[in-house]
Design an enzyme around this catalytic site. Structure first.
Site, PDB file in Angstrom:
ATOM      1  N   ARG A  27      12.248   0.061  10.385  1.00  0.00           N
ATOM      2  CA  ARG A  27      11.306  -0.905   9.821  1.00  0.00           C
ATOM      3  C   ARG A  27      10.248  -1.339  10.834  1.00  0.00           C
ATOM      4  NH1 ARG A  27      13.190  -3.117   5.160  1.00  0.00           N
ATOM      5  NH2 ARG A  27      11.881  -4.947   5.428  1.00  0.00           N
ATOM      6  N   TRP A  74       7.335  -4.739  14.102  1.00  0.00           N
ATOM      7  CA  TRP A  74       6.213  -3.809  13.991  1.00  0.00           C
ATOM      8  C   TRP A  74       4.978  -4.702  13.891  1.00  0.00           C
ATOM      9  CZ3 TRP A  74       3.129  -2.053   9.550  1.00  0.00           C
ATOM     10  CH2 TRP A  74       2.383  -0.911   9.831  1.00  0.00           C
ATOM     11  N   ASN A 100       9.980 -11.656   8.758  1.00  0.00           N
ATOM     12  CA  ASN A 100       9.370 -10.396   8.321  1.00  0.00           C
ATOM     13  C   ASN A 100       8.358 -10.740   7.248  1.00  0.00           C
ATOM     14  OD1 ASN A 100       8.848  -7.746   7.469  1.00  0.00           O
ATOM     15  ND2 ASN A 100      10.564  -7.783   6.039  1.00  0.00           N
ATOM     16  N   GLU A 483       1.393  17.127   0.578  1.00  0.00           N
ATOM     17  CA  GLU A 483       2.618  16.622   1.189  1.00  0.00           C
ATOM     18  C   GLU A 483       2.903  17.357   2.500  1.00  0.00           C
ATOM     19  OE1 GLU A 483       4.242  14.150   1.131  1.00  0.00           O
ATOM     20  OE2 GLU A 483       6.231  14.601   1.880  1.00  0.00           O
ATOM     21  N   LYS A 487       3.247  15.415   6.131  1.00  0.00           N
ATOM     22  CA  LYS A 487       4.477  15.516   6.924  1.00  0.00           C
ATOM     23  C   LYS A 487       4.143  15.984   8.328  1.00  0.00           C
ATOM     24  CE  LYS A 487       6.716  13.926   5.214  1.00  0.00           C
ATOM     25  NZ  LYS A 487       6.975  13.137   4.051  1.00  0.00           N
ATOM     26  N   GLU A 490       2.092  13.241  10.448  1.00  0.00           N
ATOM     27  CA  GLU A 490       2.728  11.970  10.797  1.00  0.00           C
ATOM     28  C   GLU A 490       3.784  12.117  11.891  1.00  0.00           C
ATOM     29  OE1 GLU A 490       5.106   9.696   7.970  1.00  0.00           O
ATOM     30  OE2 GLU A 490       5.585  11.506   6.871  1.00  0.00           O
ATOM     31  N   LYS A 605       8.646   2.604   8.480  1.00  0.00           N
ATOM     32  CA  LYS A 605       9.255   3.249   7.320  1.00  0.00           C
ATOM     33  C   LYS A 605       8.694   2.696   6.017  1.00  0.00           C
ATOM     34  CE  LYS A 605      12.161   5.756   5.002  1.00  0.00           C
ATOM     35  NZ  LYS A 605      11.701   7.150   4.797  1.00  0.00           N
TER      36      LYS A 605
HETATM   37  O1  M6R Z   1       8.718   3.240   0.414  1.00  0.00           O
HETATM   38  P1  M6R Z   1       7.559   3.934  -0.217  1.00  0.00           P
HETATM   39  O2  M6R Z   1       7.953   5.191  -0.908  1.00  0.00           O
HETATM   40  O3  M6R Z   1       6.750   3.046  -1.113  1.00  0.00           O
HETATM   41  O4  M6R Z   1       6.622   4.365   0.991  1.00  0.00           O
HETATM   42  C1  M6R Z   1       5.372   4.936   0.758  1.00  0.00           C
HETATM   43  C2  M6R Z   1       4.802   5.535   2.014  1.00  0.00           C
HETATM   44  O5  M6R Z   1       4.649   4.567   3.005  1.00  0.00           O
HETATM   45  C3  M6R Z   1       5.697   6.662   2.557  1.00  0.00           C
HETATM   46  O6  M6R Z   1       5.920   7.655   1.602  1.00  0.00           O
HETATM   47  C4  M6R Z   1       5.031   7.312   3.795  1.00  0.00           C
HETATM   48  O7  M6R Z   1       3.878   7.993   3.406  1.00  0.00           O
HETATM   49  C5  M6R Z   1       6.022   8.239   4.493  1.00  0.00           C
HETATM   50  N1  M6R Z   1       6.112   7.894   5.873  1.00  0.00           N
HETATM   51  C6  M6R Z   1       5.646   9.659   4.447  1.00  0.00           C
HETATM   52  O8  M6R Z   1       6.611  10.473   5.037  1.00  0.00           O
END
Ligand code: M6R
Length: 610
Positions: A27, A74, A100, A483, A487, A490, A605
């Site tokens: 987180r 964060w 948070n 996608e 991936k 990131e 995350k």
């Molecule tokens: O928890 P969520 O699915 O809403 O999150 C959405 C995005 O933040 C998440 O998919 C992000 O793009 C990932 N880090 C990608 O791997």
């Protein structure tokens, strides 16, 4: 986004807090801290950087007695530093607070508190909270916390301890998740379930506007107005080992390999064994309501949005309902065309992404029937939507989403088939055939690991020093390409770009020269010839071409020797299978470049701020 933990009971407090924080590091992980009691004193330890820095800083046993709170941060307000790390305290050192979320009226409150003589020691929005509690304190910490939170605007999950009540945690939730883990003569607080799984599987999920008072023997929950709340007990079914690495070097690799199970579990109980058709009896959406639906809107962010794009192609193709897919961060600003004939699909692994939740609320406000697709039991999206379909992927810890994505795709297939059959847009036989192929997906995914993982690991070494990678595809493959590029960038920090292959010659082709890697997704038979032309276009210009195609597409070999052949499933299902090599490519490229795969820089995350 940050992670909160709290403990009250008879164990040594520091290890419980630090273990919990380790589980919540996904987180946020730019600083961490704990507060609790030692020799009757309230003590605070905090350190910028990873949790290991905090552990070094804790002198000996840290806080040992009865009760404590912890935080992994964060940064949103104020740089990652020792002084900005939580917990924060008031002027008297009586209260310590972890938080948070974001306090939107922080500027105004800080000024008011400073005018009233309070001295601040950090740049954070959080620090107004302990000072407000101090301001309202007249001998009863609970009353002071209640008054303080009434002054706050924004989102918060907070945990408070007080020197004068060393056997008690106070927690408040407003738009940020908070759960209470129930033990025997001990209780826990956390932002998310994995932090308490080692100790208990019985949890309460706090709702917005609730205050919990937690002691070793009691958990009392009230509304902010002081009304007692009877909480429903959730029994967590996950095995605690599911939140561990189980021998894998990284959570991401473990989660990639958990996809056969995630896909199978997400289908479990949703296929009628008698008819062989999809059965989504968990939905309140009636057949007549489905008949009335004239539009679907899809609201999501990041990887979940890419799952949504594939969902769009499925729903339009199978159910012939127009679908508008929008990134959540834009949706509510575009005066969306949503009304009571709209089905709003909100996709979110965490169910806590701030923009996605705002999109859900906007769609609801405009009369849509809202359906959340989420992986987290009792998450905000699950609670706020009219309906929920859970993806049973188990806890996803790595920042890069993998198994949650393929589980979201499974839900997209189930839903598209359900809508299509309900609207009589496809024949039952056809639906049955797709369903029966879906039941083979877990085995097909395993085949991809066996046939290709080692080759992909070797192949990814070639990208160690590359600056750019391009991903191309047509139809659903163009969404899979998106996608794949997300991936890769990131976790490996290689710049990547995805585009519909037909768009190449409208600009991007200018960037293709000797040695530039291009990943061509060519799984859609109807579009194969066109894809082959696009592949030749980039090959002629010197691209290092890697093709991902369905078994049997032998023409691929004439263009490149680097081909990953996937099991031959119906074209509709190929996005699930092509996700696997794309995830492995990103993972092994990041490893080759020495990146911190599970915790990429600058990312968290779940993004609970707008
Ligand atoms: O928890 P969520 O699915 O809403 O999150 C959405 C995005 O933040 C998440 O998919 C992000 O793009 C990932 N880090 C990608 O791997």
């Amino acid at each position: 986004m940050c992670g909160i933990v709290g403990y009250v009971g008879n164990r040594k407090v520091t290890p419980v807090l630090v273990n919990g924080l380790r589980r919540l590091e996904y987180r946020g992980y730019d600083s961490a801290g704990i507060a609790g009691y030692r020799s009757g004193q309230l003590r605070v330890y905090k350190a910028a950087g990873r949790l290991a820095n905090l552990e070094q800083r804790i002198d000996g046993e840290g806080v040992v007695e009865r009760c404590g709170i912890g935080h992994t941060r964060w940064a949103t307000h104020g740089s990652p530093s020792d002084s900005n790390a939580h917990p924060h305290t008031d002027c008297t050192g009586n209260f310590a607070v972890v938080h948070n979320g974001i306090i939107e009226n922080n500027g105004e409150l800080r000024q008011w508190l400073q005018d009233n003589g309070h001295a601040f020691h950090s740049e954070t929005d959080t620090e107004v909270i302990p000072h407000l509690i101090e301001h309202y304190y007249e001998g009863n910490p609970i009353a002071a916390v209640k008054k303080a939170v009434q002054r706050l605007k924004g989102s918060y999950a907070i945990a408070v301890i007080s020197r004068e009540q060393p056997n008690q945690l106070i927690a408040v939730r407003q738009d940020s998740p908070l759960i209470i883990g129930l033990g025997e003569t001990e209780n826990f607080l956390a932002s998310d379930i994995p932090a308490v799984l080692e100790y208990t599987r019985s949890v309460y999920i706090l709702e917005d506007g609730e205050i919990a008072v937690v002691t070793p023997d009691r958990v009392e929950v009230y509304t902010v107005d002081g009304e007692p709340v009877l909480k429903k007990l959730f029994k967590v079914e996950w095995d605690p080992a599911m939140a561990e690495k189980e021998g894998y070097e990284h959570f991401m690799l473990k989660e990639i390999h958990e996809q056969p199970r995630a896909v199978r579990e997400t289908m479990r109980g949703r296929i009628d064994p008698n008819t062989g058709l999809v059965n989504l009896e968990e939905l309140s959406l009636t057949a007549s309501r489905i008949q009335a639906i004239d539009k679907v809107v899809l609201i999501a962010a990041g990887t979940a949005f890419h799952a949504g794009l594939i969902g769009k192609s499925l729903i339009e193709k199978l159910a012939r309902i127009p679908v508008m897919a929008e990134v959540a961060s834009e949706f509510r600003y575009m005066d969306p065309m949503v009304d009571d004939k709209t089905l709003a699909l909100v996709i979110s692994q965490s169910g806590e992404t701030a923009d996605t939740l705002a999109g859900l609320r906007e769609a609801k406000r405009r009369g849509a029937h809202t359906l959340a697709i989420t992986n987290v039991l009792g998450s905000s999206a699950a609670r706020e939507a009219d309906d929920v379909i859970y993806t049973w992927a188990g806890p996803e810890i790595a920042v890069a989403s993998t198994k949650a994505y393929t589980a979201q795709l499974v839900v997209m297939y189930l839903l598209a088939l359900h809508l299509a059959v309900s609207k009589s847009r496809i024949r039952s036989d056809y639906a049955r055939n797709i369903v029966s192929q879906m039941q083979q997906l877990d085995d097909w995914i395993k085949c991809v690991f066996v046939a290709h993982e080692e080759r992909i690991r070797e192949y990814a070494q070639r990208w160690t020093n590359k600056g750019h990678v391009f991903f191309i595809g047509r139809g659903a493959d163009s969404y899979s390409a998106l996608e794949g590029q997300l991936k890769l960038k990131e976790i490996s920090y290689i710049h990547a770009e995805a585009l519909a292959a037909g768009e190449l010659k409208h600009g991007t082709l200018a960037l293709i020269e000797d040695g530039v890697p291009v990943v061509a997704l060519a799984t859609q038979h109807a579009l194969l010839d066109k894809m082959i032309s696009n592949m030749r276009e980039v090959k002629t210009r010197g691209a290092e071409l890697l093709a991902i195609a369905a078994a049997g597409s032998e023409q691929m070999k004439q263009i490149t020797s680097d081909v990953i052949f996937l099991p031959k499933a119906d074209d509709l299902l190929m996005p699930i299978l092509s996700a696997i090599p794309l995830q492995l490519l990103a993972y092994y490229a990041a490893i080759a470049r020495g990146c911190d795969v599970d915790k990429p820089r600058n990312l968290a995350k779940s993004v609970t701020v707008e």
